[in-house]
Write an enzyme that holds these catalytic residues in place. Structure first.
Site, PDB file in Angstrom:
ATOM      1  N   LEU A   1     -15.378  69.413  58.869  1.00  0.00           N
ATOM      2  CA  LEU A   1     -16.373  70.183  58.125  1.00  0.00           C
ATOM      3  C   LEU A   1     -15.791  70.682  56.807  1.00  0.00           C
ATOM      4  O   LEU A   1     -16.450  70.615  55.770  1.00  0.00           O
ATOM      5  CB  LEU A   1     -16.875  71.360  58.963  1.00  0.00           C
ATOM      6  CG  LEU A   1     -17.947  72.222  58.286  1.00  0.00           C
ATOM      7  CD1 LEU A   1     -19.201  71.405  58.000  1.00  0.00           C
ATOM      8  CD2 LEU A   1     -18.288  73.443  59.144  1.00  0.00           C
TER       9      LEU A   1
ATOM     10  N   LYS B   1     -13.312  91.642  56.151  1.00  0.00           N
ATOM     11  CA  LYS B   1     -12.881  91.180  57.471  1.00  0.00           C
ATOM     12  C   LYS B   1     -13.917  91.469  58.546  1.00  0.00           C
ATOM     13  O   LYS B   1     -14.589  92.494  58.534  1.00  0.00           O
ATOM     14  CB  LYS B   1     -11.540  91.821  57.835  1.00  0.00           C
ATOM     15  CG  LYS B   1     -10.383  91.385  56.958  1.00  0.00           C
ATOM     16  CD  LYS B   1     -10.102  89.900  57.075  1.00  0.00           C
ATOM     17  CE  LYS B   1      -8.982  89.447  56.154  1.00  0.00           C
ATOM     18  NZ  LYS B   1      -7.679  89.981  56.520  1.00  0.00           N
TER      19      LYS B   1
ATOM     20  N   GLY C   1       1.384  86.462  43.557  1.00  0.00           N
ATOM     21  CA  GLY C   1       2.547  85.712  44.039  1.00  0.00           C
ATOM     22  C   GLY C   1       2.393  84.210  43.988  1.00  0.00           C
ATOM     23  O   GLY C   1       3.178  83.515  43.337  1.00  0.00           O
ATOM     24  N   SER C   2       1.396  83.667  44.671  1.00  0.00           N
ATOM     25  CA  SER C   2       1.265  82.218  44.739  1.00  0.00           C
ATOM     26  C   SER C   2       0.510  81.679  43.533  1.00  0.00           C
ATOM     27  O   SER C   2      -0.373  82.343  42.986  1.00  0.00           O
ATOM     28  CB  SER C   2       0.544  81.798  46.018  1.00  0.00           C
ATOM     29  OG  SER C   2      -0.769  82.322  46.046  1.00  0.00           O
TER      30      SER C   2
ATOM     31  N   GLU D   1       5.632  80.244  44.640  1.00  0.00           N
ATOM     32  CA  GLU D   1       5.683  79.887  46.063  1.00  0.00           C
ATOM     33  C   GLU D   1       5.327  78.435  46.370  1.00  0.00           C
ATOM     34  O   GLU D   1       4.651  78.154  47.368  1.00  0.00           O
ATOM     35  CB  GLU D   1       4.780  80.832  46.873  1.00  0.00           C
ATOM     36  CG  GLU D   1       5.076  82.291  46.658  1.00  0.00           C
ATOM     37  CD  GLU D   1       4.115  83.224  47.373  1.00  0.00           C
ATOM     38  OE1 GLU D   1       3.369  82.764  48.259  1.00  0.00           O
ATOM     39  OE2 GLU D   1       4.093  84.422  47.034  1.00  0.00           O
TER      40      GLU D   1
ATOM     41  N   TRP E   1      -1.646  87.614  61.545  1.00  0.00           N
ATOM     42  CA  TRP E   1      -1.987  86.228  61.247  1.00  0.00           C
ATOM     43  C   TRP E   1      -1.187  85.232  62.069  1.00  0.00           C
ATOM     44  O   TRP E   1      -1.056  84.070  61.717  1.00  0.00           O
ATOM     45  CB  TRP E   1      -1.837  85.970  59.746  1.00  0.00           C
ATOM     46  CG  TRP E   1      -2.820  86.777  58.953  1.00  0.00           C
ATOM     47  CD1 TRP E   1      -3.812  87.579  59.428  1.00  0.00           C
ATOM     48  CD2 TRP E   1      -2.914  86.856  57.528  1.00  0.00           C
ATOM     49  NE1 TRP E   1      -4.511  88.159  58.403  1.00  0.00           N
ATOM     50  CE2 TRP E   1      -3.982  87.731  57.222  1.00  0.00           C
ATOM     51  CE3 TRP E   1      -2.196  86.279  56.477  1.00  0.00           C
ATOM     52  CZ2 TRP E   1      -4.348  88.037  55.918  1.00  0.00           C
ATOM     53  CZ3 TRP E   1      -2.559  86.581  55.177  1.00  0.00           C
ATOM     54  CH2 TRP E   1      -3.622  87.450  54.904  1.00  0.00           C
TER      55      TRP E   1
ATOM     56  N   GLU F   1      -7.001  95.219  58.891  1.00  0.00           N
ATOM     57  CA  GLU F   1      -7.579  94.234  59.807  1.00  0.00           C
ATOM     58  C   GLU F   1      -7.341  94.580  61.273  1.00  0.00           C
ATOM     59  O   GLU F   1      -8.218  94.397  62.118  1.00  0.00           O
ATOM     60  CB  GLU F   1      -6.970  92.878  59.484  1.00  0.00           C
ATOM     61  CG  GLU F   1      -7.382  91.726  60.346  1.00  0.00           C
ATOM     62  CD  GLU F   1      -6.709  90.458  59.893  1.00  0.00           C
ATOM     63  OE1 GLU F   1      -6.115  89.788  60.737  1.00  0.00           O
ATOM     64  OE2 GLU F   1      -6.763  90.165  58.689  1.00  0.00           O
TER      65      GLU F   1
ATOM     66  N   HIS G   1     -11.352  84.149  45.164  1.00  0.00           N
ATOM     67  CA  HIS G   1     -12.056  83.422  46.209  1.00  0.00           C
ATOM     68  C   HIS G   1     -13.312  82.740  45.677  1.00  0.00           C
ATOM     69  O   HIS G   1     -14.089  82.175  46.449  1.00  0.00           O
ATOM     70  CB  HIS G   1     -12.402  84.361  47.360  1.00  0.00           C
ATOM     71  CG  HIS G   1     -11.196  84.879  48.083  1.00  0.00           C
ATOM     72  ND1 HIS G   1     -10.495  84.123  48.983  1.00  0.00           N
ATOM     73  CD2 HIS G   1     -10.536  86.059  47.997  1.00  0.00           C
ATOM     74  CE1 HIS G   1      -9.469  84.821  49.447  1.00  0.00           C
ATOM     75  NE2 HIS G   1      -9.479  86.000  48.863  1.00  0.00           N
TER      76      HIS G   1
END
Length: 772
Positions: free
Chosen positions: A23, A123, A446-447, A498, A575, A619, A708
């Site tokens: 999907l 969340k 960071g990434s 990263e 996670w 979370e 996002h």
């Protein structure tokens, strides 16, 4: 109401991404224009058909409503919003005259496009799943605007299945919604419940007409005390809602599922209502005492939130105890299985011993079927299965590595001094001297984008096609490119991007003792975003430095400060699939001590800024208020244990994303990080009111770029967000950064967005200089 009996065994939902993420791939191909909407629909239909056949092969019935119809292209809350016409005025152009929204419009609501900002994301209760937050106004035109779920029920019937459609319940839907922009002050989406319930009545009647004998309405909002609506109102809403739905003529039988915690005082309300079945989470909650009913009680005794094989004898004992409450008992998973991977038998690299301790979705379905057989025929009929589960549990208790004496001795020797740094004012002075940053310092989380070339090089290393040194050289080349890019854009604090990290948790799990990682253990985080949670099975320690060489190499490329990047202990737990045989506090402290060692080595390599990400702090917050103080104590404590050994001049950052900042503001303050970056762009800086009112006094970076969404924020848009932040927070505290890491974005949009952020920041600095 008479009708088909509730199945003896069922599940609340099943993974919908596909065993090989079919999907995800199809949805992203549609976004990229490589396939049409019809082709995407065809792929989705194939996945739904495969799921039904698989569940039937595992022992769920084809015609007894035990198979849930719980598919979604992106998110179940968005599905409910589209079904009831809850599209805000700013996006109403996406609706046809009948209120329906096509797939392109559906994904625009989810991801945004052009000037259309998407729904906010946050969340889902205390899971790592993210849902989209509906926007409700006083004039939202609730109506039955989609027949998609009705068509799926008919699709199943045509294939010989009588499935049970699953919908987010109306009380939970409104509890999870927010007031749309422009709504009057004091307006609450919850106030529209009386207008929404008739639409649900129409929906369930349509589902019955399509052949559904049962409908599942998910109401986890009834178990949570983390809502702004007073509890008494929530209970009255449940009473009135299910009295109304129970009175619908020609309706299906109603199963209200309430996962993630105990129903508590909401249980009597549901037992007094006309619904036919109530689902209880008996993993997080207990068998109710002091009540009796003739309704079907569906005992959620198989953990849908974790991947351990579990104790079937204990689960069976709970079901027997439940029979004292009702003569009509069924067995299910505690939550939807969307939180766990498909099948442990897909894992060829896990040890046989570890595999014997695990149960992914398919294994959990088999466990449900086993216990359903016990309900029908007695425990002796499944004695071999019960004994095998008990033996696996005992083997896990005694296996090497589950308990490490050195790790436990170190944790037992901790004192209060190990959890505290020097007071902030002293640290701030030392950091200002060491770093010499401008006003409104800029950085990223960071990434940087994980390109196809990066993923290709990682895959080649795994296959043995290149050497470790060739891989390191390729990653160093990428780091050099990212450093040069950041310097050309003008960022003040540099990150290495990263490229060597496959995932912000898995990367650390691969370098820490006590963890295992999977090949195909994918779960949905949000939309098409999937992750492979690592398995934390034993005591945790760090055999060698993990990130030090990458950070040191990066610092050698630039005179600007470089930020070392670590994932915090709470997020590593949240996670991962974490061992359930000891308190989370103990496990968190073990991870924190490993990170403490890493921080010391990063400092020794000359890195003056270290970010310890804790996006999952909110979370894991328990849904019951009484359980929250203990959680906040150990979660904050584990972060402080990891970071408290840092020198005064070392600036400790942390990052939180998609968390209701105000709910845990005291805990965030207690983390004692020097700088905290948080999601704020999608909600247009809603969070700054909480920051302002709390008197938060350390560095804060409310995000100005929603990573996002594929949208590139304009200079003007970023400037407006900065103006909001500067108007509420002392300028000396403010950092400028995106909402989150840039891993999932492409380079073109990343460069354009960061360039706009820097231009807006320069303008803000000039404005501040003039005002001074």
């Amino acid at each position: 109401m008479s009708g088909t009996p509730f199945p003896t065994g069922t599940i609340l939902g099943y993974p919908r991404i596909g065993r090989r993420r079919e999907l995800k791939k199809a949805v992203e191909a549609f976004w990229a224009g490589r396939i049409t909407a019809d082709e995407l629909e065809a792929t989705a239909a194939e996945l739904r058909a495969a799921t039904r056949e698989r569940l039937a092969s595992l022992g769920l019935g084809r015609d007894d409503s035990s198979i849930p119809e719980s598919f979604s292209f992106y998110d179940q809350v968005l599905d409910a919003a589209v079904a009831v016409g809850a599209v805000p005025a700013r996006l109403r152009r996406l609706q046809a005259d009948d209120g329906s929204v096509d797939l392109a419009g559906y994904f625009t609501i989810a991801r945004g496009e052009g000037a259309d900002a998407p729904f906010e994301m946050t969340k889902w209760f205390d899971s790592n799943y993210h849902y989209l937050v509906p926007e409700i106004a006083p004039d939202t035109d609730f109506r039955l605007a989609s027949d998609r779920l009705v068509r799926q029920v008919r699709e199943a019937a045509d294939a010989g299945f009588r499935t049970r459609p699953v919908v987010v319940g109306p009380v939970t839907f409104l509890l999870l919604s927010k007031a749309a922009d422009g709504a009057p002050e004091g307006f609450r989406p919850f106030d529209r419940l009386a207008d929404l319930v008739p639409v649900y009545a129409e929906l369930i009647a349509a589902l019955r007409a399509a052949g559904a004998e049962w409908v599942q309405l998910d109401e986890p909002g009834l178990v949570s005390e983390n809502v702004e609506v007073p509890r008494a109102e929530v209970l009255e809403a449940a009473r009135s809602t299910y009295a109304s739905l129970g009175a619908v003529a020609g309706r299906p039988q109603i199963f209200v599922a309430a996962p993630y915690a105990s129903l508590g005082d909401a249980l009597p309300v549901l037992l007094d209502s006309p619904v036919e079945a109530v689902g209880l989470d008996l993993v997080r909650g207990e068998v109710p005492a002091g009540v009796s009913t003739d309704k079907v009680l569906v005992g959620g005794v198989i953990d849908g939130h974790n991947i351990w094989r579990g104790d079937l004898e204990a689960a069976w004992a709970k079901l027997e105890a439940l029979r004292a409450v009702s003569p009509r008992v069924a067995v299910s998973t505690s939550t939807s299985l969307q939180h766990v991977p498909h099948d442990v038998e897909d894992e060829s690299k896990l040890s046989a011993r570890l595999t014997s301790w695990l149960a992914f979705a398919d294994q959990k379905v088999r466990q449900v079927v086993t216990l359903a057989t016990a309900l029908e025929r007695g425990a002796d009929a499944v004695r071999a299965e019960l004994d095998a589960a008990t033996a696996a549990l005992e083997d896990r208790r005694t296996a090497a590595g589950v308990r490490d004496g050195a790790v436990r001795d170190r944790a037992a020797a901790l004192t209060d001094a190990d959890f505290a740094r020097t007071e902030y004012g002293i640290r701030l002075a030392a950091q200002e001297t060491a770093l010499d940053l401008p006003p409104l310092p800029t950085t990223t989380i960071g990434s940087f984008p994980q390109t196809s070339d990066i993923r290709r090089q990682r895959a080649r290393l795994v296959r043995g096609e290149i050497s470790e040194q060739e891989y390191v050289d390729a990653m160093r080349a990428e780091i050099a490119r990212v450093v040069e890019l950041q310097e050309s854009i003008g960022l003040d604090v540099i990150v290495h991007g990263e490229p060597e990290r496959n995932d912000m948790v898995q990367y650390f799990a691969e370098h820490l003792d006590g963890f295992a990682v999977t090949e195909n253990g994918w779960v949905q985080s949000y939309g098409s975003r999937c992750t492979r949670p690592s398995i934390l099975w034993g005591d945790v320690s760090r055999p060698a430095p993990i990130t030090v060489e990458w950070s040191a190499y990066t610092q050698s490329l630039t005179p600007k400060p470089v930020k070392g990047m670590l994932t915090g202990p709470v997020t590593i737990l949240a996670w991962s699939f974490v061992r359930d045989d000891q308190p989370l506090r103990d496990t968190a402290n073990q991870v924190a001590l490993a990170l403490r060692d890493e921080i010391a080595d990063i400092e020794a390599a000359g890195i003056g800024i270290i970010q310890v990400d804790e996006p999952a702090l909110r979370e894991l917050l328990p849904l019951k208020l009484a359980d929250q103080p203990d959680y906040l104590d150990w979660s904050v404590g584990s972060f402080k244990l990891a970071t408290a050994g840092a020198a005064d001049a070392t600036q400790i950052h942390t990052h939180l994303c998609y968390s209701e900042f105000g709910v845990v503001i005291d805990a965030i303050n207690a983390l004692d990080a020097d700088v905290t970056s948080i999601e704020a762009a999608r909600s247009r800086m809603d969070v700054v009111a909480d920051i302002e009112s709390s008197g938060f006094g350390r560095g804060i970076g409310p995000g100005v770029y929603d990573i996002h969404s594929p949208r590139v924020p304009s200079v003007e848009e970023v400037g407006e967000l900065l103006d909001i932040a500067i108007g509420a927070i002392p300028q000396r505290q403010i950092w400028v950064n995106p909402d989150c890491g840039l891993k999932t974005r492409g380079y073109d949009e990343t460069v354009a967005s960061l360039t706009n952020i820097l231009e807006a920041t320069r303008a803000a600095r000039e404005s501040l200089a003039v005002s001074v």
